[in-house]
Design an enzyme around this catalytic site. Structure first.
Site, PDB file in Angstrom:
ATOM      1  N   ASP A 475      14.110  37.586  27.693  1.00 35.12           N
ATOM      2  CA  ASP A 475      15.457  37.578  28.280  1.00 35.12           C
ATOM      3  C   ASP A 475      16.081  36.181  28.170  1.00 35.12           C
ATOM      4  O   ASP A 475      15.373  35.182  27.914  1.00 35.12           O
ATOM      5  CB  ASP A 475      15.360  38.010  29.754  1.00 35.12           C
ATOM      6  CG  ASP A 475      16.606  38.719  30.252  1.00 35.12           C
ATOM      7  OD1 ASP A 475      17.660  38.621  29.604  1.00 35.12           O
ATOM      8  OD2 ASP A 475      16.513  39.370  31.317  1.00 35.12           O
ATOM      9  N   ASP A 553      23.381  45.679  29.908  1.00 32.55           N
ATOM     10  CA  ASP A 553      22.872  46.020  31.237  1.00 32.55           C
ATOM     11  C   ASP A 553      23.604  47.234  31.795  1.00 32.55           C
ATOM     12  O   ASP A 553      23.206  47.784  32.821  1.00 32.55           O
ATOM     13  CB  ASP A 553      23.068  44.836  32.193  1.00 32.55           C
ATOM     14  CG  ASP A 553      21.952  43.810  32.067  1.00 32.55           C
ATOM     15  OD1 ASP A 553      20.928  44.113  31.423  1.00 32.55           O
ATOM     16  OD2 ASP A 553      22.109  42.697  32.605  1.00 32.55           O
TER      17      ASP A 553
HETATM   18  C1  DGJ Z   1      18.851  40.807  32.645  1.00 35.64           C
HETATM   19  C2  DGJ Z   1      18.344  41.963  31.828  1.00 35.64           C
HETATM   20  O1  DGJ Z   1      19.345  42.419  30.964  1.00 35.64           O
HETATM   21  C3  DGJ Z   1      17.859  43.047  32.779  1.00 35.64           C
HETATM   22  O2  DGJ Z   1      17.450  44.187  32.065  1.00 35.64           O
HETATM   23  C4  DGJ Z   1      16.727  42.484  33.610  1.00 35.64           C
HETATM   24  O3  DGJ Z   1      15.633  42.207  32.774  1.00 35.64           O
HETATM   25  C5  DGJ Z   1      17.173  41.242  34.343  1.00 35.64           C
HETATM   26  N1  DGJ Z   1      17.784  40.292  33.463  1.00 35.64           N
HETATM   27  C6  DGJ Z   1      16.019  40.592  35.044  1.00 35.64           C
HETATM   28  O4  DGJ Z   1      16.336  39.403  35.604  1.00 35.64           O
END
Ligand code: DGJ
Length: 743
Positions: A475, A553
């Site tokens: 991430d 997301d």
């Molecule tokens: C952002 C990601 O896109 C989410 O899926 C998740 O992993 C969060 N970060 C976790 O902090």
């Protein structure tokens, strides 16, 4: 410089060795022309009477013996637009009165800030054409590379080489310029977005002037994606007409300038974003720009994306030419957020396995003092309160259920509230004395620094060596704000130090790629997802090292239809992770039935991200059934040919079809967003089938399909099928199996 005869011999050898008639380079030294065939397209360049390299042709494949007229520079326009800007040059440096977008802008040691690049030599090696240009005065060479691929893609990039004894300062360096044929009715399609609404697809006529699509964020960004497609206003549709398209393979700040010059000539220039960029090219040193991939098709926007998908699968993804279909994953982020612990994850793993999930992924919250997003980033040890015995018991449990194990990491970031930051505050990007802007309570580590690079590689290597981890979700949850590097090597003070610091934009990404490459080499079975708060780091640079991406997301199934439509214009469904999550959705508070959510997520690599502890027995049963259905068609979805039959932008309904590469299977997904006026759905006409073949239809919901069980490809494409969807968010799918020839 190679003698002319050897150029021909090498070129002939290249044609013969590649064995692929569609992918070849033909060099004609007498006329100083090069013909590059990629799939159904040809690209031709030549040296003109001014000794400059110019674009001669980009379009449908030319016959093998085709010969274009010798390159000839274009006349200037009065005394204001010299020929250097009116000619379609392959790599125009700033100089000699160039007012169009420059590929290269360099400060020379003697204070000369211009360049005029002329032809020096050419050779073909490793299926790649290399043309060397040199400045008329300064000891600077530019190598232009052209690599054609049989899938229909031509990769281009450049190498800037200092052959002198003093340093040059590069202010701007593009990978390549693509000159389009001299027409005036072009449309540009491009992708924009923001967090939670990436992949918005736009089309607009190209008018004189420039449209700049870019990221100044230090990474690819949600705001735009380095992809373009240009069609002819009067001709191009989803299913027909010419499309010139391409994408840049770079995961840092980038810029793509689509320009229609004063003479109405259209060009696309892309490479590193010159904003705040500088590079000192030492004597004897060279610098390679990222790859800029492009193609041409006469068969519309749909075919342009199918070419990109094939190319990514066959030539680019880490496991090319034969990537495995993605497993069905479970991820608890939306269900538990940071509240992960051994017992809770084990219980979710039990439920996930019973649905048919193949990979269980623990997201954020397992390490350091990571109770919320306020602390812990940088401290990559297992949190003992949450996992008292380390990760092993959970991993063993996951394995005992027949799944493999994945883990979330955010290696490039640090919370100020962490042991790492307390020990190494200078590892975060910063300018002296200026406040460090936090986003999500975190700062960006300066990966350009060798010690940071080593720290990141070592902790990841240790994590993967000590635990049986099949997959990392990598991430990256913010962009840059103070891209300072006060102790950048090369110069200690003043303007020279500032110039050295600006190399951070390239050195950071080079180190990121190095870490990923080294990690994969040491752990060949490891798979990686590129995530950046959703789709903030998706590009053909990162996809050389990562197997999949997290496109957004936003998991609202209705929004996803639009996001996925935009995404798949540029990237293969194989890479598109897509989860089924709970309703009301956290973003839109929309309540969408489970089947619709599943069928939307089945357009790519299916995952499940809901709180399975709360799912009813009926939901579990449906989810199990749908997961099994997905497994029966997933290779077709992930590796097949995608046809956008009705795009979600029509608002009312969406139909998407995939056809297996070998034609043995197809699958149709139909989604009704919202029925209006009690209207029945129009018949859905399929595409990409063999008209002579017979297909057996396996409807997911027999009640929603009315028609024969076995139908010819000709009828399926000509007359279509009748699907009965009703109300809001109704959906279904039909799998088609090829069963023989029609008589
Ligand atoms: C952002 C990601 O896109 C989410 O899926 C998740 O992993 C969060 N970060 C976790 O902090």
């Amino acid at each position: 410089m190679l003698p002319r005869l050897s150029i021909v011999l090498v070129a002939l050898l290249c044609v013969a060795q590649s064995g692929a008639a569609q992918s070849a380079i033909r060099a004609l030294p007498e006329t100083r022309q090069w013909y590059l065939d990629a799939g159904d397209s040809t690209y031709v360049i030549g040296v003109n009477e001014q000794h400059m390299l110019q674009s001669l042709y980009w379009g449908p494949a030319l016959p093998k013996d085709a010969l274009l007229p010798a390159a000839q520079s274009a006349p200037g326009r009065a005394s204001f637009d010299p020929s250097i800007g009116t000619t379609s040059l392959e790599y125009p440096a700033w100089g000699a009165g160039l007012f169009t977008e420059a590929s290269l802008k360099v400060d020379s040691p003697n204070g000369d800030r211009t360049l005029v690049l002329v032809y020096d030599s050419a050779k073909v090696a490793d299926d790649t054409l290399e043309v060397v240009l040199r400045d008329k005065v300064q000891p600077l060479r530019v190598h232009l590379y052209y690599k054609p691929y049989p899938e229909g893609i031509l990769a281009r990039w450049s190498r800037i080489e200092n052959v002198g004894k003093q340093p040059f300062i590069i202010e701007q360096a593009a990978s390549a310029v693509w000159n389009l044929p001299a027409e005036t009715d072009y449309d540009l399609s491009w992708l924009t977005g923001q967090w939670g609404s990436e992949w918005q697809f736009h089309t607009e006529p190209i008018a004189d002037g420039s449209r700049v699509i870019e990221s100044r964020r230090g990474s690819t960004g949600h705001q735009a994606n380095p992809w373009f497609a240009i069609g002819r206003t009067s001709q191009t549709t989803e299913v027909s007409g010419p499309v010139w398209f391409g994408e840049l393979g770079w995961s840092g700040s980038w810029r793509m300038t689509v320009e229609s010059t004063a003479q109405h000539r259209v060009r696309v220039t892309s490479g590193w974003n010159p904003f705040d960029f500088s590079w000192t090219l030492a004597p004897g040193a060279s610098l390679d720009t990222p790859k800029f991939y492009a193609g041409y098709t006469a068969k519309g926007q749909g075919e342009a994306s199918r070419i990109l998908h094939r190319f990514q699968l066959a030539e680019l993804l880490p496991t090319h030419p034969d990537p495995k279909p993605r497993p069905v994953i479970y991820n608890s982020w939306e269900a538990t957020e940071f509240a992960v612990n051994e017992a809770g994850q084990m219980a979710l793993a039990d439920r996930a396995a019973s649905l048919g999930v193949e990979r269980f992924v623990v997201d954020d919250g397992w390490f350091g003092q990571r109770l919320t997003d306020k602390a812990g980033l940088g401290d990559w040890y297992v949190n003992k309160e949450k996992f008292p015995h380390g990760l092993k018991p959970l991993i063993d449990h996951v394995h005992s259920l027949g799944m493999d194990f994945g883990l979330w990491v955010e290696p490039e970031m640090v919370n100020p509230d962490s042991d790492l930051y307390r020990a190494h505050p200078d590892w975060a990007m910063h300018f002296p004395d200026r406040q460090r802007s936090e986003q999500r309570n975190q700062l960006v580590l300066n990966l350009a620094k060798p010690e940071v690079k080593a720290y990141v590689f070592n902790f990841l290597d240790k994590l993967v060596s000590e635990n049986d981890i099949a997959f990392l979700k990598w991430d990256y949850n913010r962009n840059w704000s103070e891209p300072g590097w006060p102790d950048a090597p090369g110069a200690s003070s003043g303007n020279q130090n500032i110039a050295a610091q600006k190399e951070i934009y390239v050195r950071y990404i080079q180190n990121l790629y190095d870490i990923l490459a080294k990690l994969r080499a040491k752990h060949p079975k490891l798979e990686i997802e590129s995530c950046s708060g959703g789709g903030g780091r998706v590009d053909l640079g990162i996809l050389r090292y990562t197997d999949e991406v997290w496109p957004s997301d936003n998991t609202d199934a209705l929004d996803r239809l639009t996001l996925q439509d935009g995404f798949t214009h540029a990237y293969t469904p194989e890479t598109m992770a897509a989860w089924v999550t709970d309703v009301p959705n956290f973003l839109n508070h929309r309540v969408i039935p489970l089947q619709f959510r599943f069928l939307v997520a089945m357009q790519g690599a299916l995952g499940i991200g809901g709180n399975l502890n709360k799912w009813t027995p009926e939901e579990i049963q449906l989810a199990t059934h749908l997961t099994a259905f997905y497994k029966s068609i997933r290779t077709t979805v992930q590796h097949g040919k995608l046809y956008r039959l009705r795009r979600p932008q029509t608002q009312e309904a969406t139909d998407v079809e995939y056809v297996a590469q070998d034609g043995s299977q197809a699958v149709l997904f139909s989604y009704l967003h919202s029925q209006q006026y009690g209207m029945a759905q129009p018949r859905v006409r399929l595409q990409g089938l063999n008209p002579e073949a017979m297909y057996r239809l396996h409807p997911l919901d027999p009640a929603k399909y009315k028609g024969d069980v076995t139908i010819s490809g000709a009828l399926l494409m000509g007359d279509g099928v009748s699907i009965r969807l009703q109300g809001d968010y109704d959906s279904t799918a039909i799998a088609l199996e090829r069963v023989g020839e029609s008589h």
